[in-house]
Structure formats: structure tokens, C-alpha cells
Scaffold this motif. Structure first.
Motif, PDB file in Angstrom:
ATOM      1  N   TRP A  44    -117.162 -13.017 -24.272  1.00 60.80           N
ATOM      2  CA  TRP A  44    -116.249 -13.868 -25.036  1.00 60.80           C
ATOM      3  C   TRP A  44    -114.923 -13.129 -25.174  1.00 60.80           C
ATOM      4  O   TRP A  44    -114.683 -12.457 -26.176  1.00 60.80           O
ATOM      5  CB  TRP A  44    -116.849 -14.172 -26.405  1.00 60.80           C
ATOM      6  CG  TRP A  44    -118.165 -14.877 -26.333  1.00 60.80           C
ATOM      7  CD1 TRP A  44    -119.374 -14.326 -25.998  1.00 60.80           C
ATOM      8  CD2 TRP A  44    -118.409 -16.243 -26.568  1.00 60.80           C
ATOM      9  NE1 TRP A  44    -120.341 -15.287 -26.028  1.00 60.80           N
ATOM     10  CE2 TRP A  44    -119.788 -16.474 -26.374  1.00 60.80           C
ATOM     11  CE3 TRP A  44    -117.598 -17.318 -26.929  1.00 60.80           C
ATOM     12  CZ2 TRP A  44    -120.361 -17.716 -26.527  1.00 60.80           C
ATOM     13  CZ3 TRP A  44    -118.179 -18.557 -27.088  1.00 60.80           C
ATOM     14  CH2 TRP A  44    -119.544 -18.753 -26.888  1.00 60.80           C
ATOM     15  N   PRO A  45    -114.041 -13.204 -24.150  1.00 57.98           N
ATOM     16  CA  PRO A  45    -112.780 -12.464 -24.243  1.00 57.98           C
ATOM     17  C   PRO A  45    -111.900 -13.009 -25.363  1.00 57.98           C
ATOM     18  O   PRO A  45    -111.941 -14.191 -25.693  1.00 57.98           O
ATOM     19  CB  PRO A  45    -112.128 -12.665 -22.878  1.00 57.98           C
ATOM     20  CG  PRO A  45    -112.783 -13.857 -22.301  1.00 57.98           C
ATOM     21  CD  PRO A  45    -114.139 -13.967 -22.914  1.00 57.98           C
ATOM     22  N   ALA A  46    -111.121 -12.081 -25.912  1.00 56.89           N
ATOM     23  CA  ALA A  46    -110.182 -12.431 -26.964  1.00 56.89           C
ATOM     24  C   ALA A  46    -108.864 -11.738 -26.660  1.00 56.89           C
ATOM     25  O   ALA A  46    -108.840 -10.714 -25.976  1.00 56.89           O
ATOM     26  CB  ALA A  46    -110.713 -11.982 -28.324  1.00 56.89           C
ATOM     27  N   ALA A  47    -107.777 -12.298 -27.151  1.00 51.02           N
ATOM     28  CA  ALA A  47    -106.458 -11.710 -26.951  1.00 51.02           C
ATOM     29  C   ALA A  47    -105.595 -12.014 -28.158  1.00 51.02           C
ATOM     30  O   ALA A  47    -105.585 -13.145 -28.645  1.00 51.02           O
ATOM     31  CB  ALA A  47    -105.803 -12.275 -25.686  1.00 51.02           C
ATOM     32  N   ILE A  48    -104.913 -10.992 -28.630  1.00 48.30           N
ATOM     33  CA  ILE A  48    -103.962 -11.203 -29.721  1.00 48.30           C
ATOM     34  C   ILE A  48    -102.636 -10.585 -29.320  1.00 48.30           C
ATOM     35  O   ILE A  48    -102.611  -9.626 -28.560  1.00 48.30           O
ATOM     36  CB  ILE A  48    -104.452 -10.609 -31.067  1.00 48.30           C
ATOM     37  CG1 ILE A  48    -104.704  -9.122 -30.945  1.00 48.30           C
ATOM     38  CG2 ILE A  48    -105.654 -11.342 -31.588  1.00 48.30           C
ATOM     39  CD1 ILE A  48    -104.878  -8.428 -32.266  1.00 48.30           C
ATOM     40  N   PRO A  49    -101.531 -11.143 -29.703  1.00 48.62           N
ATOM     41  CA  PRO A  49    -101.403 -12.257 -30.635  1.00 48.62           C
ATOM     42  C   PRO A  49    -101.385 -13.626 -29.979  1.00 48.62           C
ATOM     43  O   PRO A  49    -101.106 -14.612 -30.637  1.00 48.62           O
ATOM     44  CB  PRO A  49    -100.050 -11.961 -31.287  1.00 48.62           C
ATOM     45  CG  PRO A  49     -99.237 -11.370 -30.188  1.00 48.62           C
ATOM     46  CD  PRO A  49    -100.222 -10.546 -29.394  1.00 48.62           C
ATOM     47  N   SER A  60     -96.090  -7.161 -27.037  1.00 46.80           N
ATOM     48  CA  SER A  60     -97.316  -6.423 -26.754  1.00 46.80           C
ATOM     49  C   SER A  60     -98.520  -7.322 -27.004  1.00 46.80           C
ATOM     50  O   SER A  60     -98.424  -8.341 -27.688  1.00 46.80           O
ATOM     51  CB  SER A  60     -97.397  -5.164 -27.612  1.00 46.80           C
ATOM     52  OG  SER A  60     -97.465  -5.498 -28.981  1.00 46.80           O
ATOM     53  N   CYS A  61     -99.654  -6.895 -26.441  1.00 51.12           N
ATOM     54  CA  CYS A  61    -100.869  -7.708 -26.539  1.00 51.12           C
ATOM     55  C   CYS A  61    -102.084  -6.819 -26.356  1.00 51.12           C
ATOM     56  O   CYS A  61    -102.007  -5.778 -25.701  1.00 51.12           O
ATOM     57  CB  CYS A  61    -100.834  -8.794 -25.476  1.00 51.12           C
ATOM     58  SG  CYS A  61    -102.196  -9.973 -25.540  1.00 51.12           S
ATOM     59  N   CYS A 106    -109.376 -15.632 -31.963  1.00 50.41           N
ATOM     60  CA  CYS A 106    -108.983 -14.472 -32.769  1.00 50.41           C
ATOM     61  C   CYS A 106    -107.506 -14.488 -33.143  1.00 50.41           C
ATOM     62  O   CYS A 106    -106.654 -14.836 -32.325  1.00 50.41           O
ATOM     63  CB  CYS A 106    -109.280 -13.182 -32.010  1.00 50.41           C
ATOM     64  SG  CYS A 106    -111.040 -12.957 -31.684  1.00 50.41           S
ATOM     65  N   THR A 107    -107.237 -14.092 -34.381  1.00 49.38           N
ATOM     66  CA  THR A 107    -105.870 -13.893 -34.847  1.00 49.38           C
ATOM     67  C   THR A 107    -105.671 -12.459 -35.327  1.00 49.38           C
ATOM     68  O   THR A 107    -104.585 -12.105 -35.764  1.00 49.38           O
ATOM     69  CB  THR A 107    -105.525 -14.865 -35.991  1.00 49.38           C
ATOM     70  OG1 THR A 107    -106.465 -14.670 -37.056  1.00 49.38           O
ATOM     71  CG2 THR A 107    -105.568 -16.308 -35.508  1.00 49.38           C
ATOM     72  N   LEU A 108    -106.740 -11.654 -35.264  1.00 52.52           N
ATOM     73  CA  LEU A 108    -106.660 -10.242 -35.619  1.00 52.52           C
ATOM     74  C   LEU A 108    -107.553  -9.458 -34.668  1.00 52.52           C
ATOM     75  O   LEU A 108    -108.371 -10.033 -33.955  1.00 52.52           O
ATOM     76  CB  LEU A 108    -107.051 -10.012 -37.084  1.00 52.52           C
ATOM     77  CG  LEU A 108    -108.369 -10.628 -37.562  1.00 52.52           C
ATOM     78  CD1 LEU A 108    -109.502  -9.632 -37.484  1.00 52.52           C
ATOM     79  CD2 LEU A 108    -108.186 -11.091 -38.994  1.00 52.52           C
ATOM     80  N   GLU A 151    -104.527  -2.981 -23.156  1.00 49.31           N
ATOM     81  CA  GLU A 151    -103.311  -3.101 -23.954  1.00 49.31           C
ATOM     82  C   GLU A 151    -102.094  -3.122 -23.039  1.00 49.31           C
ATOM     83  O   GLU A 151    -102.089  -2.450 -22.010  1.00 49.31           O
ATOM     84  CB  GLU A 151    -103.173  -1.902 -24.902  1.00 49.31           C
ATOM     85  CG  GLU A 151    -104.348  -1.723 -25.826  1.00 49.31           C
ATOM     86  CD  GLU A 151    -104.249  -0.452 -26.656  1.00 49.31           C
ATOM     87  OE1 GLU A 151    -104.455  -0.551 -27.875  1.00 49.31           O
ATOM     88  OE2 GLU A 151    -103.970   0.628 -26.080  1.00 49.31           O
ATOM     89  N   PHE A 152    -101.076  -3.898 -23.409  1.00 46.01           N
ATOM     90  CA  PHE A 152     -99.839  -3.862 -22.637  1.00 46.01           C
ATOM     91  C   PHE A 152     -98.635  -4.071 -23.537  1.00 46.01           C
ATOM     92  O   PHE A 152     -98.742  -4.652 -24.609  1.00 46.01           O
ATOM     93  CB  PHE A 152     -99.844  -4.886 -21.494  1.00 46.01           C
ATOM     94  CG  PHE A 152     -99.591  -6.294 -21.925  1.00 46.01           C
ATOM     95  CD1 PHE A 152     -98.301  -6.803 -21.935  1.00 46.01           C
ATOM     96  CD2 PHE A 152    -100.621  -7.113 -22.325  1.00 46.01           C
ATOM     97  CE1 PHE A 152     -98.048  -8.098 -22.339  1.00 46.01           C
ATOM     98  CE2 PHE A 152    -100.383  -8.408 -22.727  1.00 46.01           C
ATOM     99  CZ  PHE A 152     -99.093  -8.907 -22.735  1.00 46.01           C
ATOM    100  N   SER A 153     -97.515  -3.550 -23.069  1.00 47.07           N
ATOM    101  CA  SER A 153     -96.224  -3.742 -23.727  1.00 47.07           C
ATOM    102  C   SER A 153     -95.241  -4.215 -22.673  1.00 47.07           C
ATOM    103  O   SER A 153     -95.177  -3.654 -21.577  1.00 47.07           O
ATOM    104  CB  SER A 153     -95.705  -2.437 -24.329  1.00 47.07           C
ATOM    105  OG  SER A 153     -96.574  -1.997 -25.336  1.00 47.07           O
TER     106      SER A 153
END
Length: 172
Positions: A37-42, A65-66, A94-96, A106-108
Motif C-alpha cells: 500500500w504505497p503512500a506519498a506525502i505531501p 520535496s516528497c 496519507c497526509t502525514l 525521498e526527493f527534493s
């Protein structure tokens, strides 16, 4: 009827707007023999990804960033439930950040170059590859993977230039 010059200007503006609508595109692939169940924020929320499925996540322009991670052992009824790893307060979307353990991509995004890394600072729950089409592939197969950040001050990030296409593979 618009003049040829006005039509040309309109096409150029439309092309510029379309090109800037997404800052990055991620292909998130589940190569595991089980549901992730992948998630990504924001920006991405979350969803169910069965074995062999891919999720295309378009990160909008203006996102600096994410984080992307895979949740495991999840059970949802509608938009709420729980996951054994990477749970984000019982939400499907997800929101957090997810609760440890969670292997993080992670990326910027910043100007001409983007940076990306894998982090196991929040623990390790899934093998992962993370790459951009013109950069190095980062591989993490266990909690001691040498390519991952495992301390807050680690600087094992990689650079992606002039590209906005990334791939995250669970269980490569």
C-alpha cells in the motif's frame, strides 16, 4: 477566427502550461509477491498496489520535496484501517508520515537539479530501488544497505539533472 500569429502564441502558451503542470512523475512498481500500500506525502495520499501493478504519481509543480514509502499488512474499510508497517494514523490516503518501520524514498526538487535518496532512519520494511532515468539507481535490500541514509546527518543523496521521471520499485 484567430490569426495564424495568435494561434501560434496560444499553442506556445498551452505547451508551456502543460510542461509545467507536473514537476516530477514517479512510476511506483510492486514487484513483491504480496500487496503493498504505497503512500506519498505531501502529494500522493495512498492506495492498494497488488503484485505486478504500477502506480503513476504526478507531483505538481511547486512541490519542493516528497516522501514515498510502502505500507504492508494493511486492512482498510473505505478510507480508514491500519497497516502493520508504515501506517499513517489509520488513513488510506496519507497526509502525514508513516510510522516506523518504513523504508523511505525521498526527493527534493530545486532548479536545474533534483536530489533523491533512500532512508532507513525510520526503520526498514521493504526492499527498494529508487532511480531517475539519467541518474544512479539506489538499491536497498536490507536494513544495513550501504546506499541508504541511516543517520540524520547522512549525505548519501544522488543528483538527477534535467529530468523529472523517477522509478520506485518495491521488492526489486
Amino acid at each position: 477566427m484567430a490569426s495564424p500569429a495568435a494561434s501560434s502564441v496560444l499553442l506556445v502558451l498551452l505547451a508551456a502550461f502543460t510542461a509545467s503542470a507536473s514537476a516530477a512523475t514517479f512510476s511506483i512498481v510492486n514487484n513483491c509477491g504480496f500487496t503493498v500500500w504505497p503512500a506519498a506525502i505531501p502529494v500522493g495520499g495512498g492506495l492498494q498496489l497488488n503484485p505486478g501493478q504500477m502506480w503513476t504519481l504526478n507531483v505538481p509543480a511547486g512541490t519542493s520535496s516528497c516522501r514515498i514509502w510502502g505500507r504492508t499488512g494493511c486492512s482498510f474499510n473505505g478510507g480508514s484501517g491500519s497497516c502493520q508497517t508504515g501506517d499513517c494514523a489509520g488513513a488510506l490516503s496519507c497526509t502525514l508520515s508513516g510510522q516506523p518501520p518504513a523504508t523511505l524514498a525521498e526527493f527534493s526538487i530545486g532548479g536545474a537539479t533534483d536530489s533523491y535518496d533512500i532512508s532507513v532512519i525510520d526503520g526498514y520494511n521493504l526492499a527498494m530501488d529508487f532511480s531517475c532515468s539519467n541518474g544512479d539507481a539506489i538499491r536497498c535490500r536490507n536494513s544495513g544497505c550501504p546506499d541508504a541514509n541511516d543517520q540524520p546527518n547522512d549525505t548519501k543523496g544522488h543528483i538527477c539533472t534535467g529530468n523529472n521521471n523517477y522509478q520506485v520499485i518495491f521488492c526489486p
